[in-house]
Design a protein around this motif. Structure first.
Motif, short mmCIF file in Angstrom:
data_model
loop_
_atom_site.label_atom_id
_atom_site.label_comp_id
_atom_site.label_asym_id
_atom_site.label_seq_id
_atom_site.Cartn_x
_atom_site.Cartn_y
_atom_site.Cartn_z
N ASN A 83 0.69 -1.14 0.08
CA ASN A 83 -0.11 0.05 -0.10
C ASN A 83 0.92 1.07 0.17
O ASN A 83 0.61 2.49 0.57
N PHE A 84 1.92 1.23 -0.59
CA PHE A 84 3.15 2.29 -0.45
C PHE A 84 2.40 3.67 -1.51
O PHE A 84 2.79 4.77 -1.03
N ARG A 85 1.67 3.19 -2.32
CA ARG A 85 1.24 4.40 -3.11
C ARG A 85 -0.04 5.24 -2.24
O ARG A 85 0.21 6.47 -2.21
N GLU A 86 -0.82 4.55 -1.57
CA GLU A 86 -1.53 5.41 -0.84
C GLU A 86 -0.94 6.05 0.32
O GLU A 86 -1.15 7.10 0.61
N LEU A 87 0.04 5.49 0.81
CA LEU A 87 0.85 6.14 2.18
C LEU A 87 1.60 7.16 1.34
O LEU A 87 1.80 8.48 2.09
N ARG A 88 2.55 7.14 0.17
CA ARG A 88 2.92 8.36 -0.32
C ARG A 88 2.07 9.38 -0.54
O ARG A 88 2.30 10.35 -0.20
N ALA A 89 0.75 9.17 -1.08
CA ALA A 89 0.16 10.25 -1.28
C ALA A 89 -0.48 10.92 -0.21
O ALA A 89 -0.67 12.09 -0.04
N LEU A 91 1.35 10.99 2.51
CA LEU A 91 2.55 11.82 3.01
C LEU A 91 2.78 13.05 2.58
O LEU A 91 3.38 14.26 3.08
N ILE A 92 2.58 13.18 1.06
CA ILE A 92 2.48 14.03 0.21
C ILE A 92 1.80 15.48 0.87
O ILE A 92 1.98 16.26 0.81
N ALA A 93 0.36 14.92 1.28
CA ALA A 93 -0.55 15.71 1.60
C ALA A 93 0.08 16.36 2.94
O ALA A 93 -0.29 17.70 3.34
N TYR A 94 1.05 15.71 3.81
CA TYR A 94 1.34 16.41 4.98
C TYR A 94 2.53 17.23 4.71
O TYR A 94 3.30 17.86 5.63
N GLY A 95 3.07 17.19 3.31
CA GLY A 95 4.17 18.26 3.15
C GLY A 95 5.66 17.55 2.83
O GLY A 95 6.60 18.16 2.34
N GLN A 113 7.05 11.13 10.11
CA GLN A 113 5.64 11.52 10.17
C GLN A 113 4.93 10.82 11.62
O GLN A 113 4.18 11.58 12.47
N TRP A 114 5.08 9.55 11.46
CA TRP A 114 4.18 8.75 12.56
C TRP A 114 5.04 7.97 13.74
O TRP A 114 4.47 7.51 14.56
N GLY A 115 6.43 8.06 13.66
CA GLY A 115 7.01 7.19 14.51
C GLY A 115 6.95 5.92 14.47
O GLY A 115 6.68 5.19 13.23
N ARG A 116 6.78 5.29 15.83
CA ARG A 116 6.84 3.71 15.71
C ARG A 116 5.13 3.43 15.32
O ARG A 116 4.93 2.29 14.79
#
Length: 616
Positions: A83-89, A91-95, A113-116
């Motif tokens: 699911n790296f594509r969804e996570l990438r999108a 994270l991009i929204a977070y900057g 972004q999220w730590g552990r």
């Protein structure tokens, strides 16, 4: 797929320890034939061997970010995030800004972004380490089902870790010491989560985080199987399994390198192949590439036995025609299984003697070696039997109710283990039955309980849990070691945690609603497969029936018995071994009988070539 390793020491400056870090990293060269990287910084050294699958031109590791104060986060990653594509999108929204298209950078920035909390967001098979320079903290993470291995060795001032024990053992401070407990793990079909063969070394448990800081080492479970009430009716359950499996296979087809499926003609691999063929066809990516394995002459000299009633070939060929696959049939010569180079490669890959059916390991290695000539990624049907109840011990009342692991009950236990030639006094000293009881009690105590569940349903839930947390680990470990020894990445759709969570809680009457094994899976893919494959009885991975293989084992065992310096002699019942050799060829021809000969030979090579020190 890759291999990871590293060293943390809070009392030493490791910035000049390139030689040691490099030596640890090079032990994993087979896992990552495409590239090597080492990162050194203060109290941490991280190593990586890369098998490039996504964004091959970029994504070198260890990968790092840098903060304004010069500190940052460094990662060495093995596996795939589906699911790296969804996570990438997200994270991009977070900057976050990305330099590559690979999933490793998604995990790295996900940690920032999220730590552990990152671990709970991942869907995939993975084992990775993150070094946080500002916090001076190492985080080790392993996927929920334990598809990817990760070992660690606590030291007085830190930790050593690696994808395989050999990476840790390459550090000069780590002894190759095996105690009675470690030998029990070798000689019995019991793979205890967290335990290893080597004294002082541990394995990160599936679904676990290990954190190492100046204050010490802590462990936290971020995922485990839970018991929930299943409220869906049968039709909804079948449809949900189909949807989950379809989505899982689709996600696992993402690759920038050639990809295939491993096809045996059984229900599990055929389901994966059919779904892959459908998805690849719809995407215009051509026919699915498939590979099968068997032994030369198996079609003419095959003799049905209690577990294998027919060869795979006719079912494979029908499945190939059914989906229009681009197929390659790999035929192995039985003599190749005993070639010294092959056996050395297998033992080097496993770090310990294979615990069951020794010829299956070299044959799987040789099969993967042939697949790797054409493809870098393969999808497999592993874990479906554990998930959907495919093994005969799910269906035997005595095995379900037994106070031990169901595969070690009468009728099943003979297929596993290889201690038949070992000295009775040694076995009594090891107390394998006692060790087995302790491990079973530990496993049983973990089984989740659903309030109000009937005793029969609770017993079957227990069997399912034991298979998903204990038995499947032995098969995943074999698959990982033999595939990675050839530089092949094998993905296992049936280990998707969403599918596992759902099916684990489906009542047994639904899993066997038509009176057969794996009814639920069969119903979910009934429109995809030919009738012969749908109705085929469960058949295990092929083992050679060629008596020539037994003759080689006999010659090697005779040589061991004649060598007064052979270290395994001290562990064996020599007269019993001689008695076995006096039997006519064919007297130990069954795979589960041959296991005793194979284990003695594996053990002797391990003790000799790998410099193992037994402390019993």
């Amino acid at each position: 797929m890759c291999g990871v390793t590293g060293w943390v020491d809070f009392e030493r400056d490791l910035s000049s320890e390139h030689a040691t870090a490099g030596a640890m990293t090079r032990t994993l060269a087979c896992r990552g034939p495409d590239d090597e990287g080492v990162w050194l910084g203060g109290h941490a050294a991280l190593g990586h061997r890369r098998l490039a699958v996504i964004d091959p031109e970029h994504g070198r590791q260890p990968m790092h970010t840098t903060a304004g104060d010069g500190s940052g986060v460094v990662i060495t990653f093995s596996g795939e995030i589906y699911n790296f594509r969804e996570l990438r999108a997200e994270l991009i929204a977070y900057g976050h800004r990305f330099r590559t298209r690979c999933d490793t950078e998604v995990v790295l920035r996900g940690y920032v972004q999220w730590g552990r909390g990152l671990a709970e967001r991942l869907n995939g098979m993975y084992a990775f380490a993150v070094w946080d320079q500002a916090r001076e903290e190492l985080l080790l993470v392993r996927d929920r089902m334990g598809v990817k291995p990760l070992y660690y060795y606590p030291t007085a001032h830190g930790v050593l870790f690696g994808s395989e024990p050999k990476a840790v053992l390459a550090h000069p401070s780590v002894p190759r010491r095996v105690t009675a407990e470690g030998l029990c793990e070798v000689l019995d079909m019991v793979k205890t989560p967290g335990r290893t063969v080597f004294s002082g070394m541990y394995e990160v448990r599936p679904g676990e985080l290990v954190v190492v800081g100046r204050s010490g080492l802590t462990r936290r479970t971020y995922w485990r199987l839970q018991a929930h009430e299943h409220t869906d009716d049968l039709d909804t359950t079948i449809a949900t399994v189909r949807d989950l499996l379809s989505d899982t296979v689709t996600r696992q087809l993402v690759s920038d390198v050639p990809l295939c499926t491993l096809l045996s003609g059984g229900l599990d691999s055929s389901a994966v192949t059919a779904l892959a063929a459908s998805e690849l066809g719809a995407a215009g990516r051509g026919p699915v590439r498939t590979f099968s394995v068997d032994f030369t002459g198996a079609g003419t000299g095959f003799e049905p036995d209690a577990v294998r009633r027919a060869t795979d070939a006719p079912f494979v060929r029908e499945m190939v025609r059914h989906v229009g696959a681009d197929h390659t049939e790999v035929l192995l010569e039985s003599g190749g299984l005993s070639a010294p180079a092959v056996r050395d490669a297998v033992l080097t890959a496993t770090d310990a003697p294979p615990a069951y059916w020794g010829d299956m390991w070299p044959s799987l290695y040789l099969f993967f070696q042939q697949v790797r000539r054409h493809c870098t990624v393969a999808l497999s049907g592993e874990a479906a039997d554990e998930l959907f109840g495919g093994y005969q011990w799910f269906h035997r009342r005595a095995a379900v109710q037994a106070e031990t692991f169901p595969w070690l009950t009468p009728g099943s236990a003979r297929y596993f283990g290889g201690r038949g030639l070992f000295d009775r006094k040694l076995l009594d000293k090891l107390d394998l039955p006692g060790y087995q009881r302790d491990r079973y009690a530990q496993a049983r105590a973990e089984v989740p309980v659903l309030p109000g569940e009937s005793e029969p349903e609770r017993a079957l839930r227990r069997v399912s849990y034991l298979n998903l947390t204990r038995f499947v680990q032995t098969l995943l470990d074999r698959k990982d070691r033999m595939s990675m020894a050839t530089g092949l990445e094998v993905r296992v759709p049936f280990c998707d945690h969403r599918l596992v969570e759902y099916v684990f809680n489906v009542p047994w009457e639904m899993k066997t609603f038509d009176g057969r094994e794996k009814s639920l899976l069969r119903a979910a893919v009934t429109d995809l497969l030919p009738q012969s494959v749908l109705t085929r009885v469960k058949t295990p991975y092929p083992a050679t029936q060629d008596p020539a293989y037994e003759r080689v084992l006999r010659r090697e065992l005779s040589a061991v018995l004649a060598d007064g310096d052979a270290p395994v002699r001290e562990l064996m019942d020599l007269e019993k071994a001689r008695e076995v050799l006096r039997r006519p060829v064919g007297g130990v021809s069954r795979p589960y009988d041959r296991g005793s000969l194979e284990m003695a030979l594996w053990m002797n090579t391990w003790l000799t070539a790998h410099d193992i020190r037994l402390e019993l």
